[in-house]
Design an enzyme around this catalytic site. Structure first.
Site, PDB file in Angstrom:
ATOM      1  N   ARG A  56     -63.599  12.418  -2.125  1.00 50.18           N
ATOM      2  CA  ARG A  56     -63.208  13.714  -1.565  1.00 50.18           C
ATOM      3  C   ARG A  56     -64.482  14.518  -1.366  1.00 50.18           C
ATOM      4  O   ARG A  56     -65.130  14.935  -2.328  1.00 50.18           O
ATOM      5  CB  ARG A  56     -62.254  14.460  -2.506  1.00 50.18           C
ATOM      6  N   GLY A  57     -64.836  14.742  -0.105  1.00 44.85           N
ATOM      7  CA  GLY A  57     -66.119  15.347   0.218  1.00 44.85           C
ATOM      8  C   GLY A  57     -66.395  16.672  -0.460  1.00 44.85           C
ATOM      9  O   GLY A  57     -67.502  16.915  -0.946  1.00 44.85           O
ATOM     10  N   VAL A  58     -65.402  17.543  -0.503  1.00 46.30           N
ATOM     11  CA  VAL A  58     -65.610  18.875  -1.069  1.00 46.30           C
ATOM     12  C   VAL A  58     -65.989  18.812  -2.541  1.00 46.30           C
ATOM     13  O   VAL A  58     -66.652  19.717  -3.057  1.00 46.30           O
ATOM     14  CB  VAL A  58     -64.348  19.749  -0.866  1.00 46.30           C
ATOM     15  N   ASP A  59     -65.599  17.750  -3.228  1.00 38.66           N
ATOM     16  CA  ASP A  59     -65.894  17.613  -4.660  1.00 38.66           C
ATOM     17  C   ASP A  59     -67.177  16.842  -4.943  1.00 38.66           C
ATOM     18  O   ASP A  59     -67.925  17.191  -5.865  1.00 38.66           O
ATOM     19  CB  ASP A  59     -64.745  16.886  -5.375  1.00 38.66           C
ATOM     20  N   THR A  60     -67.425  15.782  -4.182  1.00 40.78           N
ATOM     21  CA  THR A  60     -68.472  14.837  -4.616  1.00 40.78           C
ATOM     22  C   THR A  60     -69.428  14.353  -3.531  1.00 40.78           C
ATOM     23  O   THR A  60     -70.328  13.563  -3.826  1.00 40.78           O
ATOM     24  CB  THR A  60     -67.813  13.590  -5.248  1.00 40.78           C
ATOM     25  N   LYS A  61     -69.271  14.813  -2.286  1.00 45.78           N
ATOM     26  CA  LYS A  61     -70.123  14.262  -1.221  1.00 45.78           C
ATOM     27  C   LYS A  61     -71.605  14.521  -1.472  1.00 45.78           C
ATOM     28  O   LYS A  61     -72.455  13.667  -1.207  1.00 45.78           O
ATOM     29  CB  LYS A  61     -69.720  14.831   0.140  1.00 45.78           C
ATOM     30  N   GLY A  98     -68.690  10.490  18.665  1.00 52.43           N
ATOM     31  CA  GLY A  98     -67.945   9.635  19.582  1.00 52.43           C
ATOM     32  C   GLY A  98     -67.171   8.534  18.896  1.00 52.43           C
ATOM     33  O   GLY A  98     -66.285   7.925  19.504  1.00 52.43           O
ATOM     34  N   GLU A 130     -57.073   5.953   2.812  1.00 59.13           N
ATOM     35  CA  GLU A 130     -58.143   4.982   2.574  1.00 59.13           C
ATOM     36  C   GLU A 130     -57.848   4.151   1.330  1.00 59.13           C
ATOM     37  O   GLU A 130     -58.015   2.924   1.340  1.00 59.13           O
ATOM     38  CB  GLU A 130     -59.479   5.712   2.406  1.00 59.13           C
TER      39      GLU A 130
END
Length: 224
Positions: free
Chosen positions: A60-65, A93, A127
Protein backbone atom coordinates in the site's frame (compact mmCIF):
# COMPACT_ATOMS: atom_id res chain seq x y z
CA UNK A 1 25.33 -29.30 -12.53
CA UNK A 2 22.15 -27.20 -12.27
CA UNK A 3 22.37 -27.36 -8.48
CA UNK A 4 25.93 -26.07 -8.63
CA UNK A 5 24.87 -23.17 -10.84
CA UNK A 6 22.02 -22.28 -8.52
CA UNK A 7 24.30 -22.34 -5.47
CA UNK A 8 26.80 -20.14 -7.30
CA UNK A 9 24.08 -17.65 -8.19
CA UNK A 10 22.84 -17.56 -4.61
CA UNK A 11 26.40 -16.98 -3.37
CA UNK A 12 26.82 -14.04 -5.74
CA UNK A 13 23.46 -12.58 -4.70
CA UNK A 14 24.32 -12.99 -1.02
CA UNK A 15 27.65 -11.21 -1.42
CA UNK A 16 25.95 -8.33 -3.22
CA UNK A 17 23.31 -8.06 -0.50
CA UNK A 18 26.01 -7.98 2.17
CA UNK A 19 27.97 -5.34 0.30
CA UNK A 20 24.87 -3.12 0.02
CA UNK A 21 23.72 -3.47 3.64
CA UNK A 22 25.11 -0.10 4.73
CA UNK A 23 22.85 1.71 2.25
CA UNK A 24 19.77 0.56 4.13
CA UNK A 25 20.84 2.22 7.38
CA UNK A 26 20.56 5.72 5.92
CA UNK A 27 16.76 6.20 6.20
CA UNK A 28 16.32 4.57 9.61
CA UNK A 29 15.29 7.84 11.28
CA UNK A 30 12.49 8.85 8.99
CA UNK A 31 10.24 8.02 6.13
CA UNK A 32 12.19 9.57 3.27
CA UNK A 33 14.30 7.18 1.21
CA UNK A 34 17.55 8.39 -0.31
CA UNK A 35 17.25 8.99 -4.05
CA UNK A 36 20.97 9.19 -4.74
CA UNK A 37 20.97 5.85 -6.53
CA UNK A 38 18.37 5.16 -9.22
CA UNK A 39 18.15 1.85 -11.05
CA UNK A 40 17.49 1.75 -14.77
CA UNK A 41 14.96 -1.00 -15.52
CA UNK A 42 16.43 -1.53 -18.98
CA UNK A 43 19.97 -2.03 -17.65
CA UNK A 44 18.66 -4.60 -15.16
CA UNK A 45 16.93 -6.40 -18.02
CA UNK A 46 20.19 -6.68 -19.94
CA UNK A 47 21.24 -5.74 -23.43
CA UNK A 48 18.94 -8.27 -25.03
CA UNK A 49 15.78 -6.44 -23.99
CA UNK A 50 13.40 -6.77 -21.07
CA UNK A 51 13.63 -9.95 -19.02
CA UNK A 52 10.92 -11.20 -16.73
CA UNK A 53 10.33 -9.78 -13.28
CA UNK A 54 11.58 -12.13 -10.59
CA UNK A 55 10.06 -10.48 -7.51
CA UNK A 56 6.70 -8.70 -7.24
CA UNK A 57 6.36 -6.17 -4.39
CA UNK A 58 2.71 -5.91 -3.32
CA UNK A 59 2.19 -2.94 -0.97
CA UNK A 60 0.00 0.00 0.00
CA UNK A 61 1.84 3.04 -1.30
CA UNK A 62 0.58 5.55 1.24
CA UNK A 63 1.99 3.39 4.06
CA UNK A 64 5.21 1.88 2.76
CA UNK A 65 6.20 3.05 -0.74
CA UNK A 66 8.86 5.49 0.49
CA UNK A 67 10.24 3.18 3.17
CA UNK A 68 10.41 -0.60 3.11
CA UNK A 69 8.97 -1.11 -0.39
CA UNK A 70 11.49 1.18 -2.09
CA UNK A 71 14.37 0.04 0.12
CA UNK A 72 13.68 -3.60 -0.67
CA UNK A 73 13.40 -2.82 -4.38
CA UNK A 74 16.81 -1.10 -4.27
CA UNK A 75 18.37 -3.91 -2.26
CA UNK A 76 17.16 -6.58 -4.69
CA UNK A 77 18.36 -4.51 -7.64
CA UNK A 78 21.83 -4.27 -6.10
CA UNK A 79 21.78 -8.08 -5.85
CA UNK A 80 20.94 -8.37 -9.54
CA UNK A 81 17.28 -9.30 -9.06
CA UNK A 82 14.61 -7.62 -11.14
CA UNK A 83 11.77 -6.54 -8.89
CA UNK A 84 8.43 -5.02 -9.84
CA UNK A 85 7.48 -1.88 -7.91
CA UNK A 86 4.72 0.05 -9.62
CA UNK A 87 6.18 3.56 -9.59
CA UNK A 88 9.62 2.27 -10.58
CA UNK A 89 8.59 -0.33 -13.16
CA UNK A 90 5.78 1.33 -15.11
CA UNK A 91 6.04 3.93 -17.83
CA UNK A 92 3.61 6.55 -19.16
CA UNK A 93 1.14 4.84 -21.48
CA UNK A 94 1.30 1.45 -19.78
CA UNK A 95 -2.08 -0.13 -19.14
CA UNK A 96 -2.22 -0.62 -15.39
CA UNK A 97 -4.01 -3.97 -15.16
CA UNK A 98 -2.13 -5.51 -18.08
CA UNK A 99 1.29 -4.47 -16.80
CA UNK A 100 0.64 -5.59 -13.23
CA UNK A 101 -1.01 -8.83 -14.36
CA UNK A 102 1.96 -9.64 -16.58
CA UNK A 103 4.44 -8.96 -13.77
CA UNK A 104 2.50 -11.23 -11.40
CA UNK A 105 2.44 -14.06 -13.94
CA UNK A 106 6.18 -13.70 -14.59
CA UNK A 107 7.45 -13.47 -11.03
CA UNK A 108 8.83 -16.37 -9.03
CA UNK A 109 8.40 -14.80 -5.59
CA UNK A 110 6.21 -12.02 -4.20
CA UNK A 111 6.63 -9.87 -1.10
CA UNK A 112 3.31 -8.70 0.35
CA UNK A 113 3.76 -5.78 2.74
CA UNK A 114 0.66 -5.68 4.94
CA UNK A 115 0.21 -2.30 6.60
CA UNK A 116 -2.61 -0.53 8.51
CA UNK A 117 -4.51 0.67 5.43
CA UNK A 118 -3.59 -2.22 3.11
CA UNK A 119 -7.01 -3.90 3.23
CA UNK A 120 -8.74 -0.64 2.28
CA UNK A 121 -7.11 -0.74 -1.16
CA UNK A 122 -8.83 -2.51 -4.05
CA UNK A 123 -5.54 -2.72 -5.96
CA UNK A 124 -3.73 -4.37 -3.04
CA UNK A 125 -6.50 -6.93 -2.60
CA UNK A 126 -6.74 -7.73 -6.31
CA UNK A 127 -2.98 -8.15 -6.61
CA UNK A 128 -2.90 -10.42 -3.56
CA UNK A 129 -5.77 -12.53 -4.93
CA UNK A 130 -3.94 -12.93 -8.25
CA UNK A 131 -0.73 -13.93 -6.49
CA UNK A 132 -2.50 -16.55 -4.37
CA UNK A 133 -4.44 -17.91 -7.35
CA UNK A 134 -1.22 -18.10 -9.37
CA UNK A 135 0.32 -20.16 -6.55
CA UNK A 136 3.28 -17.84 -6.19
CA UNK A 137 5.59 -18.06 -3.19
CA UNK A 138 4.46 -15.14 -1.02
CA UNK A 139 6.54 -13.62 1.77
CA UNK A 140 4.32 -11.59 4.12
CA UNK A 141 5.67 -8.57 5.97
CA UNK A 142 3.34 -7.51 8.77
CA UNK A 143 4.22 -3.82 9.02
CA UNK A 144 2.65 -2.25 12.12
CA UNK A 145 -0.11 -4.87 12.11
CA UNK A 146 -0.58 -8.44 13.35
CA UNK A 147 -1.57 -11.39 11.14
CA UNK A 148 -4.92 -11.47 12.94
CA UNK A 149 -5.60 -7.95 11.60
CA UNK A 150 -5.85 -9.28 8.04
CA UNK A 151 -9.60 -9.01 7.71
CA UNK A 152 -11.75 -7.60 4.95
CA UNK A 153 -13.00 -4.18 6.18
CA UNK A 154 -16.75 -4.01 6.69
CA UNK A 155 -16.92 -1.04 4.33
CA UNK A 156 -15.44 -3.19 1.56
CA UNK A 157 -17.63 -6.19 2.38
CA UNK A 158 -20.78 -4.02 2.32
CA UNK A 159 -19.82 -2.11 -0.82
CA UNK A 160 -21.90 -2.69 -3.94
CA UNK A 161 -18.84 -2.00 -6.08
CA UNK A 162 -17.52 -5.55 -5.73
CA UNK A 163 -19.08 -8.73 -7.06
CA UNK A 164 -19.68 -11.49 -4.49
CA UNK A 165 -17.04 -13.68 -6.15
CA UNK A 166 -14.47 -10.87 -5.81
CA UNK A 167 -15.18 -10.55 -2.09
CA UNK A 168 -14.68 -14.29 -1.69
CA UNK A 169 -11.39 -14.07 -3.59
CA UNK A 170 -10.20 -11.27 -1.31
CA UNK A 171 -11.19 -13.13 1.86
CA UNK A 172 -9.51 -16.33 0.71
CA UNK A 173 -6.29 -14.51 -0.21
CA UNK A 174 -6.17 -12.75 3.17
CA UNK A 175 -6.73 -16.05 4.98
CA UNK A 176 -3.89 -17.65 3.04
CA UNK A 177 -1.56 -14.77 3.89
CA UNK A 178 -2.60 -14.83 7.54
CA UNK A 179 -1.54 -18.46 7.81
CA UNK A 180 1.81 -18.00 6.05
CA UNK A 181 4.94 -17.48 8.12
CA UNK A 182 6.13 -13.92 7.61
CA UNK A 183 8.19 -11.08 9.06
CA UNK A 184 6.68 -8.86 11.76
CA UNK A 185 7.83 -5.25 12.09
CA UNK A 186 6.96 -2.47 14.53
CA UNK A 187 8.05 0.92 13.20
CA UNK A 188 8.21 2.34 16.74
CA UNK A 189 10.87 -0.10 17.92
CA UNK A 190 12.10 -1.99 14.85
CA UNK A 191 15.27 -1.65 12.81
CA UNK A 192 14.54 -0.92 9.14
CA UNK A 193 17.92 -2.29 8.04
CA UNK A 194 17.19 -5.61 9.73
CA UNK A 195 13.73 -5.74 8.15
CA UNK A 196 15.05 -5.19 4.63
CA UNK A 197 17.87 -7.68 5.18
CA UNK A 198 15.46 -10.33 6.48
CA UNK A 199 13.10 -9.75 3.54
CA UNK A 200 15.93 -9.99 1.00
CA UNK A 201 17.20 -13.21 2.60
CA UNK A 202 13.67 -14.65 2.50
CA UNK A 203 13.40 -13.78 -1.20
CA UNK A 204 16.63 -15.63 -1.98
CA UNK A 205 15.59 -18.67 0.05
CA UNK A 206 12.19 -18.90 -1.64
CA UNK A 207 13.60 -18.35 -5.11
CA UNK A 208 16.03 -21.23 -4.60
CA UNK A 209 13.23 -23.43 -3.26
CA UNK A 210 10.88 -22.64 -6.17
CA UNK A 211 13.62 -23.16 -8.76
CA UNK A 212 14.49 -26.53 -7.20
CA UNK A 213 10.85 -27.63 -7.42
CA UNK A 214 10.59 -26.48 -11.04
CA UNK A 215 13.80 -28.31 -11.92
CA UNK A 216 12.50 -31.53 -10.38
CA UNK A 217 9.20 -31.22 -12.23
CA UNK A 218 11.07 -30.73 -15.51
CA UNK A 219 13.19 -33.83 -14.85
CA UNK A 220 10.10 -35.92 -14.06
CA UNK A 221 8.29 -34.76 -17.20
CA UNK A 222 11.34 -35.50 -19.34
CA UNK A 223 11.25 -39.13 -18.19
CA UNK A 224 7.60 -39.70 -19.09
Amino acid sequence: MASSGLSSRRSIMASRLTASAEAVNEPRRGAVVSRRVEYDEESLAGAGGESRYEVFINHRGVDTKRTVARLLYDRLAQAGLRGFLDNMSMRPGDRLEERIGSAIRECTVAVAIFSPSYCDSEYCLRELAMLVESRKAIIPIFYDIKPSDLLLPQAVADSEVYLPRDLERFKFALREAKHTVGITYDSATGDMAELVSAAADAVMYNMEKMETVQRRETMILSRL
